[in-house]
Design a protein around this motif. Structure first.
Motif, short mmCIF file in Angstrom:
data_model
loop_
_atom_site.label_atom_id
_atom_site.label_comp_id
_atom_site.label_asym_id
_atom_site.label_seq_id
_atom_site.Cartn_x
_atom_site.Cartn_y
_atom_site.Cartn_z
N HIS A 134 0.83 -1.21 0.00
CA HIS A 134 0.00 0.00 0.00
C HIS A 134 0.87 1.26 0.00
CE1 HIS A 134 -3.43 -2.58 0.67
NE2 HIS A 134 -2.85 -3.09 1.74
N ARG A 135 0.31 2.30 -0.53
CA ARG A 135 1.02 3.58 -0.60
C ARG A 135 1.31 4.11 0.81
NH1 ARG A 135 -1.26 8.87 -3.87
NH2 ARG A 135 0.57 10.20 -3.57
N ALA A 136 2.49 4.67 0.99
CA ALA A 136 2.88 5.21 2.28
C ALA A 136 2.21 6.57 2.51
CB ALA A 136 4.39 5.36 2.36
N PRO A 137 1.83 6.87 3.74
CA PRO A 137 1.28 8.19 4.03
C PRO A 137 2.37 9.26 4.00
CG PRO A 137 1.54 6.94 6.06
CD PRO A 137 1.88 6.00 4.94
N VAL A 138 1.96 10.50 3.91
CA VAL A 138 2.88 11.63 3.94
C VAL A 138 2.88 12.21 5.35
CG1 VAL A 138 3.38 13.94 3.04
CG2 VAL A 138 2.57 12.14 1.50
N TRP A 139 4.09 12.33 5.92
CA TRP A 139 4.24 12.87 7.27
C TRP A 139 5.05 14.16 7.23
CZ3 TRP A 139 2.01 10.87 11.67
CH2 TRP A 139 1.45 9.60 11.56
N LEU A 140 4.74 15.04 8.15
CA LEU A 140 5.48 16.29 8.32
C LEU A 140 6.03 16.37 9.73
CD1 LEU A 140 2.93 18.78 6.69
CD2 LEU A 140 4.95 17.76 5.60
N ARG A 141 7.16 17.03 9.86
CA ARG A 141 7.72 17.33 11.18
C ARG A 141 7.57 18.82 11.44
NH1 ARG A 141 12.35 19.42 12.03
NH2 ARG A 141 13.28 18.60 10.09
N VAL A 142 6.94 19.16 12.53
CA VAL A 142 6.77 20.56 12.91
C VAL A 142 8.08 21.05 13.54
CG1 VAL A 142 5.47 22.19 14.32
CG2 VAL A 142 4.32 20.21 13.31
N ASN A 143 8.54 22.20 13.11
CA ASN A 143 9.76 22.80 13.64
C ASN A 143 9.41 23.60 14.89
OD1 ASN A 143 12.12 24.17 14.14
ND2 ASN A 143 12.23 25.19 12.16
N PRO A 144 9.81 23.13 16.09
CA PRO A 144 9.42 23.83 17.32
C PRO A 144 10.01 25.22 17.44
CG PRO A 144 11.03 22.10 17.78
CD PRO A 144 10.63 21.94 16.36
N VAL A 145 11.04 25.51 16.65
CA VAL A 145 11.61 26.86 16.66
C VAL A 145 10.63 27.85 16.05
CG1 VAL A 145 13.50 28.29 15.75
CG2 VAL A 145 13.96 25.96 16.56
N LYS A 146 9.78 27.37 15.13
CA LYS A 146 8.87 28.25 14.40
C LYS A 146 7.42 28.19 14.89
CE LYS A 146 11.88 29.87 11.41
NZ LYS A 146 11.72 29.85 9.96
N VAL B 182 20.09 14.64 23.76
CA VAL B 182 20.79 15.90 23.49
C VAL B 182 20.60 16.84 24.67
CG1 VAL B 182 20.77 15.81 20.98
CG2 VAL B 182 18.78 16.70 22.18
N SER B 183 21.65 17.58 24.98
CA SER B 183 21.61 18.56 26.07
C SER B 183 22.12 19.89 25.55
CB SER B 183 22.48 18.08 27.24
OG SER B 183 22.01 16.86 27.76
N PRO B 184 21.74 20.99 26.18
CA PRO B 184 22.20 22.31 25.72
C PRO B 184 23.72 22.35 25.57
CG PRO B 184 20.52 22.56 27.40
CD PRO B 184 20.82 21.10 27.33
N GLY B 185 24.15 22.88 24.42
CA GLY B 185 25.58 23.04 24.17
C GLY B 185 26.28 21.82 23.62
N LEU C 44 18.51 18.35 11.25
CA LEU C 44 17.51 19.40 11.43
C LEU C 44 16.45 18.99 12.45
CD1 LEU C 44 17.03 20.67 7.76
CD2 LEU C 44 18.33 21.74 9.62
N ALA C 45 16.17 17.69 12.54
CA ALA C 45 15.22 17.21 13.55
C ALA C 45 15.79 17.38 14.94
CB ALA C 45 14.88 15.75 13.29
N ARG D 48 15.81 20.58 19.43
CA ARG D 48 15.61 19.82 20.65
C ARG D 48 16.20 20.48 21.89
NH1 ARG D 48 16.04 14.39 20.46
NH2 ARG D 48 15.79 14.61 22.72
N ALA D 49 17.25 21.28 21.72
CA ALA D 49 17.90 21.93 22.87
C ALA D 49 18.61 23.18 22.38
CB ALA D 49 18.89 20.96 23.53
N PRO D 50 18.77 24.17 23.24
CA PRO D 50 19.46 25.41 22.83
C PRO D 50 20.97 25.23 22.79
CG PRO D 50 18.79 25.54 25.13
CD PRO D 50 18.23 24.25 24.60
N GLY D 51 21.61 26.04 21.96
CA GLY D 51 23.06 26.11 21.95
C GLY D 51 23.76 24.91 21.37
N LEU D 52 23.08 24.09 20.59
CA LEU D 52 23.73 22.92 20.00
C LEU D 52 24.70 23.35 18.91
CD1 LEU D 52 20.66 20.52 19.62
CD2 LEU D 52 22.39 20.49 21.42
N ALA D 53 25.86 22.70 18.88
CA ALA D 53 26.84 22.92 17.81
C ALA D 53 26.67 21.79 16.81
CB ALA D 53 28.25 22.94 18.38
N LEU D 54 26.05 22.09 15.68
CA LEU D 54 25.62 21.06 14.73
C LEU D 54 26.56 21.01 13.53
CD1 LEU D 54 21.80 21.91 14.75
CD2 LEU D 54 22.99 20.22 16.17
#
Length: 380
Positions: A137-149, A212-215, A230-231, A235-241
């Motif tokens: 069966h066809r897969a559903p379409v999912w979205l991830r909400v960006n908590p920053v926005k 994940v923890s801040p920083g 991006l996901a 999740r936490a502030p100050g992450l170095a990605l």
């Protein structure tokens, strides 16, 4: 285009796919040579082709042969329709049915390649047959909400303003399932402004399980388009990605996506230092996503799977030194085969006594959406 003409077009594309051409390439070639086809026609032909490939062997049995024509006849019969009403030979409709195009039984056909079936059964146990049937069966379409926005409610409202219907999911506050007008997403305000991103539920659940923890310093080692990093970003502030890929061109869209999401991600050619979290979403068979890319399951070969498993092991050996003491390594695949998942992790742990497994989980369409695997390991 009439429904019958769309089926004729799908037959043409499917014959090219069965001859060895990737489905996307065959569809693009048909589209470029069929300027008369509108966007609705192109979408309809694509849906017909992908549905036929999801159910290739069973539809071939029902349609009298493994050809584009046989797959379309079998698809109509599987849907409870009389193919003679479509295969009339009139106008742009396919030619009338032939005597040899009578249906055979398809009850025992699960539309899994024969050489994969033992691996499939061994990996999934009692759930193997049910999952194989679900993969048709066809897969559903999912979205991830960006908590920053914003939150899910704001995203649903914004999407509705562009005529897109979506609903939240109790398993994850950031997950939305699109229920109508999914093809408008790329033009929607919510997508353009970074409020939502396309991401299946299963990898969303996996990313939500990462510590994940801040920083923290976080590295996405096989970043590709950057969905995992991006996901994690919100999740936490100050992450170095940081994001790395063996083929840097795969990350060409990541800076724009990160800017849209309000995140900063550094693209690195060679990761330096050690990280609190290393994400290794490694190349794999893609068996968990065969609903979305159904031709890939028929194109996969045993020797290719062996090469993939060897590559996964090399990547694990390469990323292990990048995890700092006390840090975590997240091994991910979009596969449901144990040779790429549990057994791969067991071999790594046997060779790396400094690591131990904290948790592991395999999601499938029976309990989430795509097939997806996560092993979270910690360094002593």
């Amino acid at each position: 285009m009439t429904p019958a003409a769309r089926i004729s077009a799908a037959i043409e594309v499917l014959d090219q796919v069965l001859a060895g051409q990737p489905a996307e390439q065959a569809l693009l070639r048909w589209s470029r040579s069929s300027r008369f086809a509108g966007s609705g026609d192109r979408a309809a032909v694509r849906d017909l082709v992908f549905e036929a490939l999801r159910c290739r062997d069973s539809h071939a049995a029902l349609g009298g042969g493994l050809t584009g024509r046989g797959l379309m006849i079998g698809g109509l019969r599987a849907a409870g329709q009389d193919p003679s009403q479509v295969f009339t030979g009139e106008g742009h409709a396919p030619a009338t049915l032939r005597p040899e195009e009578e249906p055979a039984s398809a009850d025992d056909i699960l539309d899994i390649p024969g050489w994969i079936r033992p691996l499939w059964d061994a990996s999934l146990g009692p759930a193997a047959e049910a999952l194989a049937r679900q993969m048709r069966h066809r897969a559903p379409v999912w979205l991830r909400v960006n908590p920053v926005k914003g939150d899910a409610a704001a995203a649903i409202q914004a999407l509705a303003g562009d005529g897109i219907e979506a609903e939240s999911d109790v398993r994850l506050p950031t997950a939305l399932r699109v229920t109508a007008n999914e093809r408008r997403l790329s033009q929607s305000r919510a997508y353009a402004e970074g409020l939502v991103e396309l991401q299946d539920l299963s990898p969303q659940l996996a990313c939500a399980a990462l510590p994940v923890s801040p920083g923290d310093r976080v590295l996405d080692f096989c970043a590709g388009g950057g969905g995992k990093i991006l996901a994690v970003a919100g999740r936490a502030p100050g992450l170095a990605l940081s994001a790395h890929d063996a083929d840097m061109s795969r990350m060409r869209d990541l800076p724009q996506r990160a800017q849209r999401a309000g995140a900063r991600v550094d693209l690195v050619g060679k990761p330096k230092g050690r990280f609190d979290l290393v994400i290794a979403d490694v190349p794999c068979s893609g068996s968990g996503t065969w609903r979305r890319t159904p031709d890939s399951k028929w194109r996969l070969r045993p020797e290719a799977l062996e090469d993939i498993v060897a590559l996964q092991a090399r990547i694990l050996r390469e990323v292990a030194p990048l995890v700092k003491p006390g840090g975590h390594l997240a091994y991910m695949t979009c596969s449901i085969l144990d040779s790429e998942n549990g057994r791969q992790v067991d071999r790594f742990l046997a060779e790396n006594s400094a690591f131990h497994q904290v948790s592991h989980h395999r999601w499938t369409p029976l309990d989430a959406s795509d097939g997806f695997f996560l092993s979270l390991m910690a360094r002593e």
